[in-house]
Design a protein around this motif. Sequence first.
Motif, mmCIF file in Angstrom:
data_model
loop_
_atom_site.group_PDB
_atom_site.id
_atom_site.type_symbol
_atom_site.label_atom_id
_atom_site.label_comp_id
_atom_site.label_asym_id
_atom_site.label_seq_id
_atom_site.Cartn_x
_atom_site.Cartn_y
_atom_site.Cartn_z
ATOM 1 N N VAL A 119 -33.843 -44.986 55.353
ATOM 2 C CA VAL A 119 -33.447 -46.371 55.620
ATOM 3 C C VAL A 119 -32.093 -46.695 54.995
ATOM 4 O O VAL A 119 -31.293 -47.433 55.569
ATOM 5 C CB VAL A 119 -34.529 -47.345 55.109
ATOM 6 N N ARG A 120 -31.838 -46.138 53.823
ATOM 7 C CA ARG A 120 -30.586 -46.449 53.130
ATOM 8 C C ARG A 120 -29.373 -46.080 53.988
ATOM 9 O O ARG A 120 -28.423 -46.847 54.098
ATOM 10 C CB ARG A 120 -30.528 -45.710 51.794
ATOM 11 N N ASP A 121 -29.387 -44.896 54.598
ATOM 12 C CA ASP A 121 -28.280 -44.470 55.451
ATOM 13 C C ASP A 121 -28.796 -43.353 56.357
ATOM 14 O O ASP A 121 -28.783 -42.183 55.985
ATOM 15 C CB ASP A 121 -27.093 -43.981 54.625
ATOM 16 N N GLN A 122 -29.253 -43.738 57.541
ATOM 17 C CA GLN A 122 -29.852 -42.757 58.439
ATOM 18 C C GLN A 122 -28.856 -41.682 58.859
ATOM 19 O O GLN A 122 -29.219 -40.510 59.012
ATOM 20 C CB GLN A 122 -30.406 -43.473 59.672
ATOM 21 N N TYR A 123 -27.595 -42.076 59.050
ATOM 22 C CA TYR A 123 -26.573 -41.103 59.463
ATOM 23 C C TYR A 123 -26.350 -40.062 58.365
ATOM 24 O O TYR A 123 -26.318 -38.852 58.644
ATOM 25 C CB TYR A 123 -25.266 -41.825 59.781
ATOM 26 N N ALA A 124 -26.198 -40.521 57.139
ATOM 27 C CA ALA A 124 -25.981 -39.588 56.028
ATOM 28 C C ALA A 124 -27.213 -38.702 55.812
ATOM 29 O O ALA A 124 -27.088 -37.518 55.487
ATOM 30 C CB ALA A 124 -25.652 -40.359 54.753
ATOM 31 N N PHE A 125 -28.399 -39.272 56.009
ATOM 32 C CA PHE A 125 -29.622 -38.510 55.811
ATOM 33 C C PHE A 125 -29.728 -37.361 56.817
ATOM 34 O O PHE A 125 -30.039 -36.219 56.456
ATOM 35 C CB PHE A 125 -30.833 -39.429 55.921
ATOM 36 N N THR A 126 -29.481 -37.640 58.086
ATOM 37 C CA THR A 126 -29.568 -36.580 59.091
ATOM 38 C C THR A 126 -28.478 -35.538 58.882
ATOM 39 O O THR A 126 -28.703 -34.345 59.120
ATOM 40 C CB THR A 126 -29.488 -37.153 60.515
ATOM 41 N N GLU A 127 -27.304 -35.965 58.418
ATOM 42 C CA GLU A 127 -26.237 -35.009 58.116
ATOM 43 C C GLU A 127 -26.661 -34.087 56.970
ATOM 44 O O GLU A 127 -26.413 -32.877 57.014
ATOM 45 C CB GLU A 127 -24.943 -35.742 57.757
ATOM 46 N N ARG A 128 -27.294 -34.648 55.951
ATOM 47 C CA ARG A 128 -27.739 -33.835 54.820
ATOM 48 C C ARG A 128 -28.800 -32.835 55.262
ATOM 49 O O ARG A 128 -28.787 -31.666 54.853
ATOM 50 C CB ARG A 128 -28.287 -34.720 53.699
ATOM 51 N N CYS A 129 -29.723 -33.288 56.110
ATOM 52 C CA CYS A 129 -30.764 -32.372 56.595
ATOM 53 C C CYS A 129 -30.159 -31.193 57.351
ATOM 54 O O CYS A 129 -30.602 -30.050 57.208
ATOM 55 C CB CYS A 129 -31.746 -33.120 57.496
ATOM 56 N N ALA A 130 -29.130 -31.471 58.141
ATOM 57 C CA ALA A 130 -28.493 -30.395 58.896
ATOM 58 C C ALA A 130 -27.709 -29.469 57.972
ATOM 59 O O ALA A 130 -27.761 -28.243 58.098
ATOM 60 C CB ALA A 130 -27.567 -30.991 59.958
ATOM 61 N N ARG A 131 -26.992 -30.048 57.027
ATOM 62 C CA ARG A 131 -26.131 -29.260 56.126
ATOM 63 C C ARG A 131 -26.951 -28.385 55.187
ATOM 64 O O ARG A 131 -26.605 -27.217 54.952
ATOM 65 C CB ARG A 131 -25.242 -30.215 55.330
ATOM 66 N N GLU A 132 -28.043 -28.915 54.665
ATOM 67 C CA GLU A 132 -28.781 -28.209 53.622
ATOM 68 C C GLU A 132 -29.903 -27.319 54.142
ATOM 69 O O GLU A 132 -30.300 -26.365 53.461
ATOM 70 C CB GLU A 132 -29.351 -29.221 52.620
#
Length: 449
Positions: A30-43
């Motif tokens: 909820v805090r930042d859905q865009y950043a969250f999905t980017e982190r999931c892809a990167r990590e």
Amino acid sequence: MEQEPTAATDVIRPPGPSGYPVVGNLVEFVRDQYAFTERCAREYGDIAYYEVLGRSFYQVNSPEGIEHVLVHNNENYVKGELFQESLGPVLGNGLLNSEGEFWRRQRHLIGPAFEPDRIAEYAETMVERTEETAAQWRDGAVRDVNEDMMELTLEIVADALFGVDVGRDVDTVASSLEVVMDYQEGLSADMLPVDVPTPGKRRLDRAIADLERVVYRIVDERSRNPGDDVVSRMLSVEDETGRGMSREQIRDEVMTLLLAGHETTALALTFTTFLLAQHPRVERRLLDELDEQLGGDPSGFEDVRNLPYLEKVVEESMRLYPPVPGIIREATDRDEIAGYTIPEGATISINQWTVHRDPEYYDDPMAFRPERWTAEMEAELPPLAYFPFSAGPRRCVGDRFAMLEAKVVLATLLQRYHLELVSDPSLDLVATITARPRDPVMMRIHERD
């Protein structure tokens, strides 16, 4: 967070971020859905697993995995419960939501409206409506460009596809759509079932009622005065038993075309003008092409086909800011992606936002560089490393309409005006079905000499 296979389950679950009991990854999501999905892809690589309030998500990040879901094994992946909860109350059983044989029938019916010969006929309407917008702008005025683009694309869709003028309904549609999108953001935040009678749900019901009044007015007008348009075709079509489409189904299809057909193109135009305002070198090169090919004249269907740099500008804008930032699917049967198990009923998350910005596929991915779109670059790019209109059988039926519209509008407006960004040079985007700016995108209008 990775599950090892066991003899009992024979399930290999993908890795993913650790979450909290009960809520899972809700806070970060909820805090930042865009950043969250980017982190999931990167990590976590090709596929990541996370949970939100007990719902399991499988985020597919590789172009190969995305192609498997959307193209090669698409029949195993439907829009699903979460998608229906989100858009069903608004769009009903329209083309965007329907499935199976019913969807194929509706696609076959609506598809001819978006064939190349029909698309070419719409260009004149697009130019006329854009020139009307340009005539309302004044040198030195500061305007919310996103609001202007929403109004313009709404009028184009209604005129081109339905043969009606919705000028008097623009404010109603705009305010109602705002309520719909606010509700989508609320769903993302709390995951409450749609039947919970919250204040937001009551506002949504009122907004849908307002939209339906506009839609049924369009249907009634075409009933009285049929023409060569999508609504008239739906009113006259019959199946093999002689049965026509119900008024409610026509409502669903018109609602889908009206809302989905203008929102995404308006956002693409907003993002493109936003980027051009901050990249004068790109704007200058684009203007040189417009001057050379058009010389100040309106841009018709054949004209925009001879504007290759304009096409690159739009493509690059939709890479950095895809109007639809993500896609949801639900698995109808067990499957395997990248060596990991996809259980029946699993929710699949696919994100244009993350793939389009992946440095594995794009050099300097955060740079706005339209010239990157060379034939050589596109030949080397994996097929599903760029998919602003989705892919496979469920690819957007109006993709060619949208691209033509974006190019015609930009060519018409930019020959006459330079747009200077006066609001924040960064965008705070709301995570809903589309990527909407949270705040107005304010620009000062400068008439060109």
